[in-house]
Design a protein around this motif. Structure first.
Motif: not given
Length: 324
Positions: A84-91, A97-103, A131-134, A140-144
């Motif tokens: 899934n490659g999620l950032f553990p310190h991001y909600t 929203a990562v890519v949308a914010r980059l754009l 957070y992902p660990n929760e 997690q896969q759905r969030v990815g």
């Protein structure tokens, strides 16, 4: 939508990908299938330039990707990883929203899109601040997947997206994947070593071995028109179940639902006109009804199918294929 021409990549003295070419039509789901080390993941990573090819070209929507900046190319392609490659310190909300914010999307637009995807992927809004660990593996896969879809890219690359999940969770998410309207207009390349998954989800399958494409065709073509013994042997152990998944009911019944919108109906539920035999048998098995209605484009009933009808049509189709 995607065109790969004579793509090659070597690591040290090993040719990971050896002069392969293929095309993926708009809206099609192509599966790169094969055992570990066959070159499928290297191929996928060259399509978004996580790995640079030694030779060859890749075109997406007619544009040569090697003439684009890698970071800009990747922002226009959805990418889903096995872990899934999620950032553990991001909600969850921040991850999606990562890519949308980059754009530089407006915050209101981001929040609306994130909420929309959570609903479509059956995730409760209470997870927005988690957070992902929760989360469970399936969540997690759905969030990815939501993160890959947030900017509505035309192309989606998926590297063993369900490989880390248990069998029950994987089957459930695969079913959701097939039904998700967001994915029905995407051009998708998915990597897997799972033969059942390839036949369940792929419009076409590219079977690879030792860096080369052995056969590229529909699931039915690989089963009934294998190009050599490697293809036959690769599918041999699971052949019967694969046949049920590869064969479309509309292709084996008479009269078939019309090509311009015919459907099937079971207990008032409309079933897709291009449903597989496996899908139909499963639905019939768990239904109280004894038959499925066949309806044409005007929703007029043109026939009924029970379990025996489906099995008879299946064996007739197999017999016909054997003689061709």
């Amino acid at each position: 939508m995607i065109k790969v021409e004579h793509l090659s990549k070597s690591f040290a003295n090993t040719k990971a990908v050896d002069n392969i070419s293929f095309e993926v039509a708009e809206g099609q789901n192509l599966i790169l299938l094969g055992t570990s080390g066959c070159g499928k993941t290297t191929t996928l990573k060259m399509i978004n330039r996580l790995i640079e090819p030694d030779h060859g070209k890749v075109f997406i929507d007619g544009k040569n990707i090697l003439e684009q900046k890698p970071e800009l190319l990747r922002r226009g392609i959805g990418y889903v990883l096995q872990n899934n490659g999620l950032f553990p310190h991001y909600t969850v909300a921040e991850n999606i929203a990562v890519v949308a914010r980059l754009l530089k999307w407006e915050e209101k637009q981001i929040q609306h899109r994130v909420s929309e995807l959570l609903e479509k992927l059956h995730l409760d809004k209470k997870y927005l601040t988690a957070y992902p660990n929760e989360l469970s593996g399936g969540q997690q896969q759905r969030v990815g997947l939501a993160r890959a879809l947030v900017t509505d890219p035309a192309v989606l690359l998926m590297d063993e997206p369900f490989g880390a999940l248990d069998n029950i969770t994987r089957s459930k998410i695969q079913a959701e994947f097939k039904a998700l309207d967001e994915l029905k207009r995407k051009t998708i390349i998915m990597v897997t070593h799972d033969v059942q998954e390839a036949f369940e989800l792929g419009d076409r399958i590219c079977l690879m071995d030792k860096g080369k494409i052995v056969q590229n065709g529909t699931p039915a073509e690989l089963l009934f028109k294998p190009v050599n013994n490697f293809v036959k042997d690769f599918l041999k152990e699971q052949r019967l179940q694969l046949e049920f998944k590869a064969i479309k009911v509309k292709d084996i019944i008479s009269p078939p639902p019309s090509a311009d919108g015919g459907t099937f109906e079971l207990n008032g539920d409309i079933l897709p006109g291009d449903a597989s035999l496996w899908f139909m048998l499963e639905r019939l098995k768990f239904s109280k009804a004894e038959s499925i209605s066949v309806r044409d484009a005007r929703h007029k009933e043109v026939g009924k199918l029970d379990f025996e009808d489906l099995m008879s049509a299946f064996y007739q189709y197999k017999k016909q294929q054997a003689h061709e």
